[in-house]
Design a protein around this motif. Structure first.
Motif, PDB file in Angstrom:
ATOM      1  N   SER A 130       0.768  -1.335  -0.062  1.00  9.03           N
ATOM      2  CA  SER A 130      -0.080   0.005   0.025  1.00  9.03           C
ATOM      3  C   SER A 130       0.860   1.408  -0.091  1.00  9.03           C
ATOM      4  O   SER A 130       0.367   2.351  -0.676  1.00  9.03           O
ATOM      5  N   LEU A 133       2.298   1.894  -3.182  1.00  6.84           N
ATOM      6  CA  LEU A 133       1.048   2.529  -4.662  1.00  6.84           C
ATOM      7  C   LEU A 133       0.709   4.007  -4.222  1.00  6.84           C
ATOM      8  O   LEU A 133       0.528   4.674  -5.049  1.00  6.84           O
ATOM      9  N   GLU A 134       0.975   4.308  -2.928  1.00  3.45           N
ATOM     10  CA  GLU A 134       0.431   5.683  -2.724  1.00  3.45           C
ATOM     11  C   GLU A 134       1.464   6.772  -3.046  1.00  3.45           C
ATOM     12  O   GLU A 134       1.568   7.918  -3.045  1.00  3.45           O
ATOM     13  N   ARG A 142      -2.680   6.190  -9.977  1.00  2.00           N
ATOM     14  CA  ARG A 142      -2.563   5.494  -8.786  1.00  2.00           C
ATOM     15  C   ARG A 142      -3.678   4.481  -8.410  1.00  2.00           C
ATOM     16  O   ARG A 142      -3.520   3.343  -8.143  1.00  2.00           O
ATOM     17  N   GLU A 143      -4.950   5.092  -8.732  1.00  2.00           N
ATOM     18  CA  GLU A 143      -6.015   4.420  -8.405  1.00  2.00           C
ATOM     19  C   GLU A 143      -6.331   3.037  -9.394  1.00  2.00           C
ATOM     20  O   GLU A 143      -6.668   2.039  -8.965  1.00  2.00           O
ATOM     21  N   LYS A 146      -4.298   0.480  -8.049  1.00  2.00           N
ATOM     22  CA  LYS A 146      -4.509  -0.185  -6.851  1.00  2.00           C
ATOM     23  C   LYS A 146      -5.753  -1.285  -7.294  1.00  2.00           C
ATOM     24  O   LYS A 146      -5.667  -2.435  -6.685  1.00  2.00           O
TER      25      LYS A 146
END
Length: 264
Positions: A130, A133-134, A142-143, A146
């Motif tokens: 996590s 990815l942030e 990014r989204e 995810k």
């Protein structure tokens, strides 16, 4: 002096390498490990704030965004031009370059990323995954990543990606009925920018997306592959053992891709 921060499987990096080869330019490579997320390390973000490859460095100054890099190389090294002289043809070249950037590249990332990048992330603890990815600078990317980490090829983005590929292929089939290359009788930046996205289909053995009913696109890609620039800039990074591994991965995922293809 030209330096290129690159990764073998990045279509954006591949198209720049094709242009460098077409123009017979000498350059120094710097490998950026996308699997290890070197592209999100502070040293690389200083060079390229978007955290993507490629990055071209010419005489100490960074140039980012692959299509901009291709045009920069045309401006800085005008010999062996890959831009049509005719203004209308040049506009069509830029239309296809924009189509790649806005539509085909996100589609390619959606179907390739779960195959080659997701496994390394899934091997990490959830908290570390996590946090990585942030660090992706752009929210839409990014989204999307995810979702692709969470769901792989079952992510809702995948159907649209396959449909985008298929629509692009059908449009190309029509265009190639009028001339051998995408904007006329000569290989141009349009072809250099499109070809790597067919390498993605080739490496996973998903070529049915165009081989099933688009013979002109099949012939076009075969001619792209046959160019010395493609062999030097792309094919050389895919020895048989690498292709065998990628095709094995592609075979396990084909049912999911083909289901979307049949619905396209």
């Amino acid at each position: 002096m030209l330096e290129l921060y690159t990764h073998p499987m990045s279509p954006c990096a591949q198209k720049v390498r094709i242009v460098l080869a077409e123009k017979a330019l000498q350059w120094t490579p710097h490998h950026v490990s996308l699997q290890d997320k070197e592209n999100l390390e502070p040293w690389y973000l200083q060079l390229n704030p978007l955290g993507v490859v490629p990055t071209l460095v010419h005489e100490g100054r960074a140039v980012i965004e692959s299509s901009i890099i291709c045009e920069y190389l045309e401006d800085a090294f005008p010999g062996q031009s890959l831009r049509p002289a005719d203004p209308w043809k040049r506009s069509r070249m830029r239309f296809w370059m924009k189509h790649v950037d806005v539509k085909l590249h996100p589609a390619c990332g959606t179907i390739q990323w779960p195959m080659v990048m997701r496994p390394a992330l899934m091997a990490k603890p959830e908290e570390e995954r996590s946090a990585i990815l942030e660090r992706i600078p752009e929210k839409p990317r990014r989204e999307r990543q995810k979702r692709l980490v969470a769901h792989g090829l079952d992510a809702p983005d995948v159907a649209d990606a396959v449909h985008t590929y298929r629509k692009t292929i059908l449009e190309m089939e029509e265009v190639l009925g009028r001339h051998p290359w995408m904007v006329g009788d000569e290989f141009s930046l349009a072809d250099a920018c499109l070809a790597p996205y067919f390498q993605t289909l080739h490496q996973f053995d998903w070529t049915e997306l165009f081989e099933r009913d688009c013979p002109r696109v099949s012939d076009w890609f075969a001619r792209c592959q046959g160019r010395a620039s493609y062999q030097q800039a792309v094919a050389g990074d895919f020895p048989e053992e690498t292709l065998a591994d990628l095709r094995a991965r592609g075979a396990t995922a084909w049912d999911k891709i083909s289901a979307h293809l049949d619905a396209a």
